[in-house]
Design a protein around this motif. Structure first.
Motif, PDB file in Angstrom:
ATOM      1  N   PRO A 497       0.833  -1.213   0.000  1.00  0.00           N
ATOM      2  CA  PRO A 497       0.000   0.000   0.000  1.00  0.00           C
ATOM      3  C   PRO A 497       0.863   1.257   0.000  1.00  0.00           C
ATOM      4  N   ARG A 498       0.330   2.321  -0.591  1.00  0.00           N
ATOM      5  CA  ARG A 498       1.152   3.506  -0.831  1.00  0.00           C
ATOM      6  C   ARG A 498       1.652   4.139   0.461  1.00  0.00           C
ATOM      7  N   ARG A 499       0.850   4.200   1.491  1.00  0.00           N
ATOM      8  CA  ARG A 499       1.293   4.838   2.736  1.00  0.00           C
ATOM      9  C   ARG A 499       2.495   4.105   3.318  1.00  0.00           C
ATOM     10  N   GLU A 500       2.441   2.770   3.381  1.00  0.00           N
ATOM     11  CA  GLU A 500       3.555   1.997   3.928  1.00  0.00           C
ATOM     12  C   GLU A 500       4.771   2.053   2.998  1.00  0.00           C
ATOM     13  N   GLU A 502       5.668   4.666   1.112  1.00  0.00           N
ATOM     14  CA  GLU A 502       6.320   5.953   1.370  1.00  0.00           C
ATOM     15  C   GLU A 502       7.068   5.943   2.693  1.00  0.00           C
ATOM     16  N   GLU A 503       6.522   5.267   3.691  1.00  0.00           N
ATOM     17  CA  GLU A 503       7.213   5.154   4.970  1.00  0.00           C
ATOM     18  C   GLU A 503       8.513   4.364   4.824  1.00  0.00           C
ATOM     19  N   ARG A 506      11.202   6.499   3.219  1.00  0.00           N
ATOM     20  CA  ARG A 506      11.783   7.455   4.166  1.00  0.00           C
ATOM     21  C   ARG A 506      12.797   6.772   5.079  1.00  0.00           C
TER      22      ARG A 506
END
Length: 522
Positions: A497-500, A502-503, A506
Motif C-alpha cells: 500500500p502507498r502509505r507503507e 512511502e514510509e 523514508r
C-alpha cells in the motif's frame, strides 16, 4: 473287475471294456483319453470294488468324467511348467548375450542436453508422488527403456549420480537444461560421435514430442551439472500491448531502468518465497544509541549516571517501531525492520549477483512481444518472476520509480508481485572447463551442429507457438495478471500500500545516511 452292489452282477473284462468304449465313443473321446481315465481310476483304487447307488450306465459315466477332469488339471499344470521352463531358457539366453556384450558396455559419466515445453508438466525435478507428471520422471523412463539405465538403478537417481543444471517451476519451458549422470553406453561410441546422436535417437523414440534430447556428450568423472554451471540465462516474454497507449515509450524506459537496478550484487530476500527471519538484538541500532548519548551497558552510562529522559524517549520510540514492524509482518505488508541484525540469515544466504538484465522488442508471427533477458550465476525460487513483476509494477505506475533499491535493502521486508511462470524459458547455460581423459584442461560443453539444429526445431515449432498462444489468449493467465485492474494491481494493493511504501522509502533514506556516516561501522 467292478463289483456292483444291488444285483451282485459281475462284469467281465470284455463287458467292462465294451461299456466304457461305448460311452467314450458317444462322447467323442479318443483311445488315449480313455486309457488315461482308466489308469487314473485304477491307480486311485476307486474303480476297484466300488459300491454304487445309482443305475450302472450313469454311475460309470460320472466316474469316467471325474477321471477326465483329473487328467485335464494335470495337463494344465504340465503346460504351465513347460511355459515357465521356456521363460527360464529364454532368460538364460538373454543373460548369455549380455555377458557376451558386457565387455563393450560400461557405465560412463555423460551430460544430457534437453529441452521441453513445460505447459503440461509440474516442473523439472522428479516427484515420486506424481509419476509421469515431471520432466525428469519421463526422461528417466525413456533412458531405462532405451537400455541406458539398469533395472537395479531404475527409480533411484542417486545410484547414477544424477545432477541437474537448473530446476524449473511448473509451466516453465527450457532449451538449455543439462543433466549429468552415469549411463550404460558402448565403449568408443561417444569418442567417434561426440554428440551421441545414436543414443539421442534411441532415447527420443521413448519420449513425448514436447520433451526432446539434443545431445549426449562424454565428460570427466567429476563433472556435475549443478556445481559447474557458471551462468544461467532466462528469457521472459511480455505482450507489447501491455505497455501500449500514448505513454508506451515512457513506460518501456521506466521498465528498462527498473531492470538495470537489479544488476550487481544485492540481497534478494524480498524476491523469493517468504521466510521467517530470525529475530535478534540490533547491534547497529545499539551503536547508534551510543552515539546519541545512550549507555554502554543496560544499567547506566560510562560515568555511572542515570539514563537521561532523552534516551528513554528514544528507546520507547524504538520499541514502538519494532512493535509496528511486527504487526506489519503479520499483516503481510511492507515494513522496515528496525531491530535488524546484520548477522541474520538475510545477509548470509540471500545475496546473488545478476550479470545482465534488459529487454528487446520482437515479433512472434504477427504478435509484438517484449523479450526480457536476465543472466546470473544462480537464481532463487521465484526470483526472476518477482523481479519482472516489480519492474512491471513500476513501469505501469503502481510503484514509485525508486522502489527497487528500497526492496533490495537488507532491513526491508515486503511481499513483491509474482509474474506468471508460463512465458519463462531457460535459454542458455554456460559451464566451467573440465579436464579430459588425457589430463588436458580447456574443454567445455558446447552445442554441436546436430544439437543446435534439434534445439532450434523445438524452439520454432513448439515453444514459441506456445508462448504466442499464452500471450494472446483471452482471459489467460497473462491477461488476467497484467491487464487493467488485474491481479498485479491487486497484489500491489494488498502487500504494498502507498502509505507503507512511502514510509519504507523514508526509512531507507535515513538508513543510507547512517551507513554513510564516518563512524557507521564502529
Amino acid at each position: 473287475r467292478i463289483r456292483l452292489a444291488g444285483d451282485d452282477a459281475v462284469l467281465g473284462e470284455e463287458a467292462e471294456r465294451r461299456t466304457l468304449c461305448g460311452r467314450m465313443a458317444a462322447a467323442g473321446g479318443s483311445a488315449i483319453s480313455f486309457c488315461s481315465a482308466l489308469t487314473i481310476m485304477l491307480s486311485t483304487g476307486a474303480a476297484r470294488h466300488a459300491t454304487w447307488q445309482q443305475p450302472r450306465p450313469h454311475r460309470l459315466w460320472r466316474r469316467w468324467t471325474c477321471a477326465r477332469r483329473l487328467d485335464g488339471g494335470r495337463g494344465a499344470r504340465l503346460a504351465v511348467a513347460q511355459q515357465q521352463q521356456g521363460e527360464r531358457q529364454r532368460a538364460q539366453v538373454e543373460q548369455a548375450r549380455r555377458r557376451a556384450d558386457s565387455d563393450d558396455v560400461h557405465k560412463k559419466k555423460v551430460a544430457i542436453r534437453l529441452g521441453y515445453v513445460g505447459t503440461g508438466y509440474r516442473g523439472l525435478q522428479v516427484n515420486r508422488q506424481c509419476p509421469g507428471e515431471t520432466v525428469e520422471d519421463v526422461l528417466e523412463t525413456a533412458l531405462f527403456k532405451a537400455g541406458m539405465i539398469r533395472e537395479s538403478n531404475y527409480k533411484d537417481l542417486s545410484k547414477i549420480k544424477w545432477a541437474r543444471s537448473s530446476r524449473t517451476d511448473k509451466g516453465v519451458h527450457s532449451l538449455a537444461t543439462v543433466i549429468s549422470c552415469k549411463l550404460e553406453v558402448k565403449r568408443g561410441v561417444l569418442e567417434s560421435d561426440p554428440e551421441g546422436q545414436a543414443f539421442v535417437h534411441r532415447v527420443n523414440d521413448h519420449l513425448p514430442q514436447d520433451v526432446r534430447v539434443f545431445s549426449i556428450s562424454r565428460t570427466n568423472k567429476g563433472f556435475s551439472a549443478q556445481t559447474q554451471c557458471e551462468e544461467r540465462t532466462y528469457d521472459y516474454f511480455l505482450p507489447r500491448a501491455a505497455f501500449g497507449g500514448e505513454h508506451a515509450q515512457e513506460r518501456l524506459e521506466k521498465f528498462g531502468r527498473a531492470l538495470r537496478q537489479f544488476e550487481g550484487v544485492h540481497s534478494f530476500h524480498n524476491f523469493t518465497k517468504r521466510k521467517i527471519y530470525q529475530k535478534a538484538a540490533d547491534e547497529r541500532s545499539a551503536r547508534l544509541l551510543k552515539r546519541r548519548g545512550g549507555t554502554r551497558s543496560g544499567s547506566g552510562s560510562a560515568s555511572g549516571q542515570e539514563v537521561e529522559p532523552k534516551d528513554e524517549r528514544l528507546c520507547a520510540a524504538k520499541s514502538r517501531r519494532v512493535e509496528e514492524s511486527r504487526l506489519a509482518e503479520e499483516a503481510g505488508i511492507i515494513y522496515w525492520q528496525h531491530d535488524f541484525n546484520p548477522n541474520d540469515r538475510v545477509v548470509q544466504e540471500f545475496y546473488r549477483k545478476v550479470h545482465r538484465f534488459g529487454y528487446a522488442e520482437e515479433t512472434i508471427g504477427s504478435t509484438r512481444v517484449i523479450r526480457v533477458t536476465v543472466a546470473a550465476g544462480s537464481f532463487m525460487y521465484h526470483q526472476i518472476r518477482k523481479m519482472i513483476g516489480t519492474a512491471c509494477a513500476i513501469a505501469l505506475g503502481h510503484l514509485p520509480d525508486d522502489m527497487v533499491p528500497v526492496l533490495l535493502a537488507a532491513p526491508c521486508r515486503a511481499i513483491t508481485p509474482l509474474a506468471p511462470g508460463e512465458p519463462l524459458v531457460l535459454s542458455a547455460a554456460e559451464f566451467n572447463a573440465f579436464r579430459t581423459g588425457d589430463g588436458s584442461v580447456g574443454q567445455r560443453l558446447v552445442l554441436g551442429p546436430s544439437a543446435e539444429e534439434n534445439l532450434r526445431q523445438l524452439e520454432n515449432e513448439q515453444i514459441l507457438p506456445e508462448i504466442k498462444r499464452l500471450l494472446t489468449q483471452e482471459d489467460g493467465s497473462m491477461d488476467y495478471w497484467i491487464g487493467s485492474g488485474g491481479n498485479l494491481a491487486e497484489q500491489i494493493g494488498n502487500h504494498l500500500p502507498r502509505r507503507e511504501v512511502e514510509e519504507a522509502i523514508r526509512w531507507h533514506r535515513e538508513w543510507q545516511a547512517d551507513a554513510r556516516a564516518p563512524d557507521a561501522n564502529v
